[in-house]
Design an enzyme around this catalytic site. Structure first.
Site, short mmCIF file in Angstrom:
data_model
loop_
_atom_site.label_atom_id
_atom_site.label_comp_id
_atom_site.label_asym_id
_atom_site.label_seq_id
_atom_site.Cartn_x
_atom_site.Cartn_y
_atom_site.Cartn_z
N GLU A 212 -2.96 14.90 -97.68
CA GLU A 212 -2.43 16.22 -98.04
C GLU A 212 -0.99 16.27 -97.56
OE1 GLU A 212 -3.72 18.66 -99.70
OE2 GLU A 212 -5.77 17.99 -99.85
N CYS A 246 3.33 24.37 -97.02
CA CYS A 246 3.41 23.27 -98.00
C CYS A 246 3.33 23.79 -99.43
CB CYS A 246 2.31 22.26 -97.73
SG CYS A 246 0.67 23.01 -97.66
N GLU A 343 12.01 18.81 -100.09
CA GLU A 343 11.25 19.85 -99.38
C GLU A 343 12.18 20.57 -98.38
OE1 GLU A 343 6.75 20.14 -97.76
OE2 GLU A 343 7.97 18.73 -96.67
P1 NAD Z 1 4.11 15.18 -89.62
O1 NAD Z 1 3.90 14.25 -90.76
O2 NAD Z 1 5.32 15.02 -88.78
O3 NAD Z 1 2.87 15.14 -88.61
C1 NAD Z 1 1.55 15.38 -89.04
C2 NAD Z 1 0.59 14.79 -88.02
O4 NAD Z 1 0.69 13.37 -88.05
C3 NAD Z 1 0.89 15.19 -86.57
O5 NAD Z 1 -0.32 15.44 -85.91
C4 NAD Z 1 1.57 13.95 -86.01
O6 NAD Z 1 1.45 13.80 -84.62
C5 NAD Z 1 0.80 12.85 -86.73
N1 NAD Z 1 1.46 11.55 -86.80
C6 NAD Z 1 2.79 11.28 -86.74
N2 NAD Z 1 2.99 9.94 -86.85
C7 NAD Z 1 1.77 9.37 -86.98
C8 NAD Z 1 1.33 8.02 -87.13
N3 NAD Z 1 2.17 7.01 -87.20
N4 NAD Z 1 0.01 7.79 -87.25
C9 NAD Z 1 -0.87 8.82 -87.23
N5 NAD Z 1 -0.51 10.10 -87.07
C10 NAD Z 1 0.80 10.38 -86.96
O7 NAD Z 1 4.05 16.64 -90.27
P2 NAD Z 1 4.39 18.02 -89.58
O8 NAD Z 1 5.86 18.10 -89.34
O9 NAD Z 1 3.47 18.27 -88.45
O10 NAD Z 1 3.98 19.03 -90.76
C11 NAD Z 1 4.85 19.37 -91.80
C12 NAD Z 1 4.54 18.60 -93.07
O11 NAD Z 1 3.17 18.75 -93.40
C13 NAD Z 1 5.31 19.10 -94.26
O12 NAD Z 1 5.85 18.04 -95.00
C14 NAD Z 1 4.26 19.83 -95.09
O13 NAD Z 1 4.56 19.89 -96.46
C15 NAD Z 1 3.05 19.05 -94.79
N6 NAD Z 1 1.84 19.86 -95.02
C16 NAD Z 1 1.05 19.58 -96.10
C17 NAD Z 1 -0.06 20.35 -96.35
C18 NAD Z 1 -0.99 20.07 -97.52
O14 NAD Z 1 -2.08 20.60 -97.55
N7 NAD Z 1 -0.60 19.27 -98.49
C19 NAD Z 1 -0.38 21.40 -95.50
C20 NAD Z 1 0.45 21.66 -94.42
C21 NAD Z 1 1.56 20.87 -94.19
#
Ligand code: NAD
Length: 485
Positions: A212, A246, A343
């Site tokens: 997602e 998102c 975005e």
């Molecule tokens: P992010 O990608 O920075 O982090 C998401 C999660 O991944 C965090 O818990 C982080 O610690 C973890 N993570 C980071 N590196 C990792 C790795 N190498 N391996 C495993 N886990 C890892 O995202 P964010 O800044 O927390 O959230 C914002 C983003 O999320 C935006 O791009 C938004 O569009 C997206 N988002 C999507 C949806 C959806 O349903 N499609 C919903 C909410 C947010």
């Protein structure tokens, strides 16, 4: 938490899952329902923590987080028995056999979640996973761990098996350790670039996953759109959760014939929004999660204004300290600007004028992302037809955001917004292995023409059978006769 701690959590979860999977779906639903009720009973405490940790207005903490979570939990608690009931599949060729699909839990589901819906995202997927019979190990965002830990506290207090739901806190490395710790399924919600890494890790280990990822939701304001409704939709859809959504409205394509009136009303509404600390009184727009996100917003505005866009409302950090950004409307935008193509994830709504609805559709589809989209028109039939041509996972006509909390329908993206779905009956089944059990309706005995030895007689019987099926016959009795003849 380091890799060892994560591995221990996964092992504990796996042990707890074995007993949990022995319960009927109805019993698991009943237990999940108790947890959903506990969320509502403790909503004030949860909303307060969400507001303090993530800077959200109380209304958003209640509607988008606590009640949305409880609604998903209650829905699947009630519907899961029907959704996961064994299903019979009609076989076209092998009419003499009966095919039944059974849904068996996968085992331990790893959830890796972002900060923007720090309660709803984890709990939505938790409900799906546990009602389907799995255990869950959750790695919440490093900037909102307290809400996840509070959810775990409520889970334990509600009397659910403590080891069935584990929370592992930490940065990206903890998330990576979770994928490496032997999970059976992964639901990742986060940014596109992290998603690529997580999907790569899952791919190497052949762990099935749901991605997602980001969004760039377009709003198409058709020539006949209701100005007031569209302006309110664009403003709420663009600035709810300070734009850190998102599926938030990230670009508006306004038909030339209504653009001026629409922009004017959007600016008025935007300027009336109250921005500030939700802990100090009622506000419409809360905080930006961390300074980096404000830098991103400023970079978009700099790029857009350098290329001719006009800041019609907002445009700056709010003076007086704290991480607040004025809700911003940009007019005169076009696709040379990053604000229309990348975005934003902040409180900026850029507007681009177009000469036809078709042109709006064409620009809406010119994106590497495809999560949500919106169409505003007074003509429902036309709106539905236009919506069906937008390249996105979900398209709403004359509404914004609400599908994120509709448990009945699938939610997720296409293109680089990800793959797989959460919510909807299929996502509950996706939390399971489908097991196909195939039994006899009509016994062929040991003289099966498909088996050894291959003979001319056997081949001719097989040809006859195929002729029956392809020729539109295929009734059970005729097939049985043909096979036995
Ligand atoms: P992010 O990608 O920075 O982090 C998401 C999660 O991944 C965090 O818990 C982080 O610690 C973890 N993570 C980071 N590196 C990792 C790795 N190498 N391996 C495993 N886990 C890892 O995202 P964010 O800044 O927390 O959230 C914002 C983003 O999320 C935006 O791009 C938004 O569009 C997206 N988002 C999507 C949806 C959806 O349903 N499609 C919903 C909410 C947010």
């Amino acid at each position: 938490m380091d890799a060892t701690a994560v591995r221990v959590a996964v092992e504990k979860a796996r042990r707890a899952q074995r007993d949990w999977a022995c319960l009927t779906v109805a019993e698991r639903g009943h237990r999940a329902q108790i947890f959903a009720e506990a969320l509502i009973a403790r909503e004030e405490e949860l909303c307060d923590l969400i507001s303090r940790e993530a800077g959200k207005p109380m209304q958003e903490a209640f509607v988008h987080e606590v009640s949305a979570s409880a609604i998903v939990g209650q829905y699947f608690a009630k519907q899961a028995e029907r959704m996961l009931a064994p299903r019979e599949v009609n076989l076209t060729l092998a009419k003499h056999r009966k095919a039944t699909l059974h849904y068996a839990p996968r085992g331990v589901v790893g959830l890796i979640t972002p900060w923007n819906f720090p309660l709803f995202m984890p709990l939505r997927d938790l409900f799906l996973a546990v009602i389907a019979g799995n255990a869950v190990v959750l790695k919440p965002s490093e900037v909102t761990p307290l809400i996840a830990l509070k959810a775990k506290e409520l889970w334990d207090q509600a009397g659910l098996p403590s080891e069935l739901f584990q929370v592992v806190t930490g940065y990206g490395a903890t998330g990576a350790a979770l994928i490496d710790a032997g999970i059976d399924f992964c639901v990742f919600t986060g940014g596109v670039s992290t998603g690529r890494r997580v999907a790569g890790m899952c791919g190497e280990r052949l762990i099935p996953c749901v991605m997602e990822l980001g969004g760039k939701a377009p709003l198409i304001a058709c020539s006949d759109a209701d100005i007031e409704l569209t302006a309110r939709g664009a403003v709420y859809g663009g600035f709810a959760n300070a734009g850190q959504v998102c599926i938030g409205v990230e670009r508006v394509y306004a038909h030339n014939s209504i653009a001026e009136r629409l922009e004017k009303r959007m600016v008025e509404l935007t300027q009336s929004l109250r921005v500030g600390d939700p802990q100090k009184g009622s506000v419409d727009v809360g905080a930006i999660i961390f300074p980096k996100q404000i830098d991103v917003a400023e970079a978009h505005i700099r790029d857009a204004t350098a290329k001719g866009a006009h800041v019609a409302a907002g445009g700056r950090r709010r003076a007086g300290g704290g991480q607040f950004f004025e809700p911003t409307v940009l007019t005169g935008c076009n696709h040379s600007m990053t604000v229309m193509t990348e975005e934003i994830f902040g409180p900026i709504v850029p507007v681009m004028r177009v000469s036809s609805d078709e042109e709006a559709l064409s620009f809406a589809n010119q994106s590497h992302l495809g999560l949500n989209a919106y169409v505003f028109t007074k003509d429902r039939t036309y709106g539905a037809a236009l919506a069906a041509r937008v390249e996105a996972g979900s398209v709403l006509v004359n509404d914004v955001l609400t599908n994120g909390g509709m448990p009945e329908v699938p939610f997720g993206g296409i293109k680089q917004s990800g793959f797989g779905r959460v919510l909807g009956a299929d996502s509950l089944r996706e939390m399971c292995h489908v097991r196909h059990v195939n039994t006899e309706r009509v016994a062929l005995g040991s003289d099966n023409p498909l088996w050894y030895p291959y003979t001319d007689k056997g081949l001719s019987r097989t040809r006859k059978l195929l002729g029956l099926v392809l020729g539109g016959g295929g009734l059970l009795a005729r097939v049985g006769r043909a096979l036995r003849s």
